[in-house]
Design an enzyme around this catalytic site. Structure first.
Site, mmCIF file in Angstrom:
data_model
loop_
_atom_site.group_PDB
_atom_site.id
_atom_site.type_symbol
_atom_site.label_atom_id
_atom_site.label_comp_id
_atom_site.label_asym_id
_atom_site.label_seq_id
_atom_site.Cartn_x
_atom_site.Cartn_y
_atom_site.Cartn_z
ATOM 1 N N CYS A 52 -10.257 3.080 2.855
ATOM 2 C CA CYS A 52 -10.423 3.838 4.090
ATOM 3 C C CYS A 52 -9.331 4.891 4.132
ATOM 4 O O CYS A 52 -8.327 4.790 3.415
ATOM 5 C CB CYS A 52 -10.326 2.923 5.305
ATOM 6 N N GLY A 104 -6.966 7.449 6.686
ATOM 7 C CA GLY A 104 -6.564 7.820 8.038
ATOM 8 C C GLY A 104 -7.186 9.140 8.453
ATOM 9 O O GLY A 104 -7.363 10.026 7.623
ATOM 10 N N HIS A 121 0.839 -1.189 0.000
ATOM 11 C CA HIS A 121 0.000 0.000 0.000
ATOM 12 C C HIS A 121 0.880 1.247 0.000
ATOM 13 O O HIS A 121 1.099 1.869 1.045
ATOM 14 C CB HIS A 121 -0.906 -0.042 1.235
#
Lengths: 234, 414
Positions: free
Chosen positions: B398, B400, B368
């Site tokens: 998603c 952070g 990632h």
């Protein structure tokens, strides 16, 4: 290429005269036909280019026009005010006949190419009307219940009428059949549902389409069973 | 009467009679924003992999060189390049200088964006929005991250007024591992579930790599590794032969916060870049550019920072609702596996059939690279759509600090 401009008026239909190879008519409306007057131009193709012989003004936009097959100087207009008018080029300013039966905009007019004695009109009010120029009222009314954008007599068989409408159907009528509950309706073909037959060539892969408004159609003049349609789905 | 005529014509321009939501988004219109190139570098291990010695500016330079080469577009026609990157505050300098070096004239502009893990998708959205509004006609969206350099964490806490304002604001300080453990605990995703999910991600990635499925996404690049020229062609994160048993033995990575997330069931620290070339369909046809896909839309949704991992479960329904679609209409889903905890939660909550979701594995196996992922998912997703002859691609991740983003695409190379 010759050019003629109709300033202030936007064209809706153009037709060659069946009698004179250098005569055209153009039906137009102001403001793209949304609101305002209409104008019917009679144009001639000359050595100096396109010249306007005369024009007729109407109260509302003219959505379609058709030359008479019987009289070389006469032509029809399909009016936004629901009127069908017959003009004679020799008579200035005013139509020689006007029929006000349709409840809404008339989108197409078509003269019978075979018997030449009748014509039809189709309208947003969901009807097709058959007329004869001598008659003050329509001869017949075919109900479609959906805005009929285009209707035509078959060029092969004078009693066959076809229409395409907002509900995405091509309808075929036979005027010889006795008037009954079906009102001369012979066939109602949904245009959007493409029949799966090997004879039909698919250009690329046609997606499954939903019903879309069909705006125009035309008969093949050489093949008595072929009709082309075109509509909103492109 | 005029109003009736006008509304009749308007309804012909945007026909909705009988059109279901799927045919609306798959319809081809000249003003659609389309993708004509989607390429990525191999994803390499942060700190020790093939891109360790190629810092961000070098990485962006390499991918932009490939954009010019592979797209055969006249670089003069590209008006803007948007780089999605998270860790590097100098990203805007790098993309500008890199594009000038890579063959773009100085009339091509550049900028950078940062919405953490969605930055790659946000870059695509930035370029697409400019095309839609007519600001530009042709643009390139790049996602790139050099995690080997580091720099993705805060160096100091927020000021007191922020930290003390409310719980959400303070929770933005939480490291990602902590949020993963929060998700695991709050939603009962056990260590075993997470390890099994991770094993499957590795298995899928290994099978995809062996079958050569990644070949049409990856553009090989030649970089210096320890002073020597090396041509990188393969993703390095995939560990062949990974099993559930092996993963279950790995020690928890965030023992201060919990015991379910490990290095084996979390996304890897990775370097990589990806680029997407966008323009209107009419422009693509005019320039004879291959139309790979249509960008339908993207949206972002916010949620509690402490469980940021569940972001897709909020963003995806928001996006699908906007287009009247359901998960049944989607053919391939690329859901970023930041951690197995959130991947399992989102898969189950969104009821995504597992055969549709991350069929080539995900970030757990592939890595990632933060800003790259949003663009990388598009490359992988479209390649998979082509392989399956499928059409509708959904990408999501998603983010952070508590967000989720999702993007919708239609593969047109069926």
């Amino acid at each position: 290429m010759l050019e003629f401009r109709t300033p202030g008026f936007n064209g809706y239909a153009v037709k060659y005269s069946p009698f004179f190879d250098s005569r055209l008519c153009v039906s137009t409306g102001a403001n793209f036909g949304l609101v305002g007057n209409g104008r019917l131009y009679i144009l001639g193709l000359t050595a100096n280019g396109i010249e306007c012989e005369k024009f007729f003004e109407t109260q509302d936009c003219i959505f379609d026009t058709a030359w008479s097959e019987a009289h070389e100087n006469q032509l029809l207009t399909a009016g936004g005010d629901g009127s069908v008018k017959l003009f004679d080029i020799g008579v200035n300013e005013f139509p020689i006949a006007s029929w006000q039966e349709h409840g809404k905009e008339v989108f197409s007019v078509h003269w019978n190419l075979v018997t030449k004695g009748t014509f039809l009109s189709s309208s947003w009010d969901g009807t097709i009307k058959i007329w004869a120029p001598e008659s003050k009222t329509s001869l017949m009314t075919l109900p479609i219940h959906s805005c009929v954008y285009s209707a035509q007599f078959s060029p092969h068989q004078p009693d066959i009428v076809t229409s395409v409408s907002r509900d995405s159907h091509l309808r075929v009528y036979d005027l010889r059949t006795p008037a009954s509950a079906s009102n001369h309706l012979q066939l109602a073909i949904p245009i959007h549902a493409l029949p799966h037959r090997s004879g039909i060539a698919n250009v690329g892969r046609l997606p499954a389409a939903g019903p879309t408004e069909c705006l125009t159609h035309d008969w093949n003049k050489y093949r008595s069973t072929v009709v082309a349609t075109a509509g909103v789905d492109g | 009467m005029a109003a009736q005529r006008l509304s009749s014509i308007v309804s012909q321009l945007t026909p909705t009679t009988g059109q279901n939501p799927l045919s609306k988004i798959t319809s081809k219109n000249p003003d659609d924003v389309v993708i004509t190139l989607a390429i990525r570098t191999p994803l390499t291990k942060g700190g020790k992999g093939g891109l360790k010695d190629t810092p961000l500016d070098g990485l962006v330079f390499k991918i932009l060189e490939q954009v010019v080469r592979k797209s055969r577009i006249d670089p003069q026609m590209v008006e803007d390049i948007c780089l999605g990157n998270v860790s590097d505050a100098k990203a805007a300098y790098y993309v500008r200088a890199a594009c000038l070096a890579a063959g773009f004239p100085n009339t091509t502009a550049a900028s950078s964006v940062n919405r953490f893990c969605s930055s790659g998708l946000k870059a695509v959205q930035d370029i697409a929005n400019q095309i839609i509004t007519g600001s530009i006609e042709i643009g390139v969206a790049v996602g790139a991250e050099h995690m080997s350099t580091g720099g993705d964490r805060l160096t100091r806490p927020f000021v007191d007024e922020i930290v003390n304002a409310n719980q959400d604001a303070a929770d933005c300080l939480q490291p990602m591992g902590q949020t993963s453990e929060n998700v695991g605990k709050d939603f009962n995703i056990s260590r075993e579930q997470q390890d099994r999910y991770a094993a499957e991600s590795y298995r899928r990635a290994e099978a995809a790599q062996k079958s050569g499925w990644f070949d049409d996404e990856i553009t090989p690049i030649t970089v210096k590794v320890d002073g020597k020229d090396v041509t990188l062609t393969r993703d390095e994160g995939i560990r062949p032969g990974t099993t559930y048993e092996g993963l279950s033995k790995i020690r928890p990575a965030f023992p201060d916060y919990g015991d379910r997330s490990t290095g084996g069931n979390s996304s890897q620290v990775t370097d990589g870049a990806a680029a997407i070339l966008l323009m209107k369909r009419s422009k693509a046809l005019e320039l004879n550019q291959p139309i790979l896909a249509k960008f339908v839309g993207a949206t972002v949704a916010g949620l509690a920072p402490r469980i940021m991992g569940i972001g897709p479960s909020i963003a995806v329904p928001k996006l699908l609702t906007k287009f009247g679609l359901t998960m049944d209409d989607i053919d391939v889903v690329e859901l970023n596996e930041a951690f197995a905890s959130m991947a399992v939660y989102c898969k189950d909550t969104l009821k995504i059939p597992y055969e549709k979701m991350n069929p080539r594995g995900g970030a757990i196996a592939l890595g990632h690279p933060l800003g790259c992922t949003g663009a990388r998912q598009i490359c992988t997703g479209l390649s998979e759509c082509r392989r399956r002859k499928a059409k509708i691609l959904l990408t999501t991740m998603c983010i952070g600090t508590g967000m989720g983003m999702a993007g919708l695409f239609v593969n047109e190379q069926v």
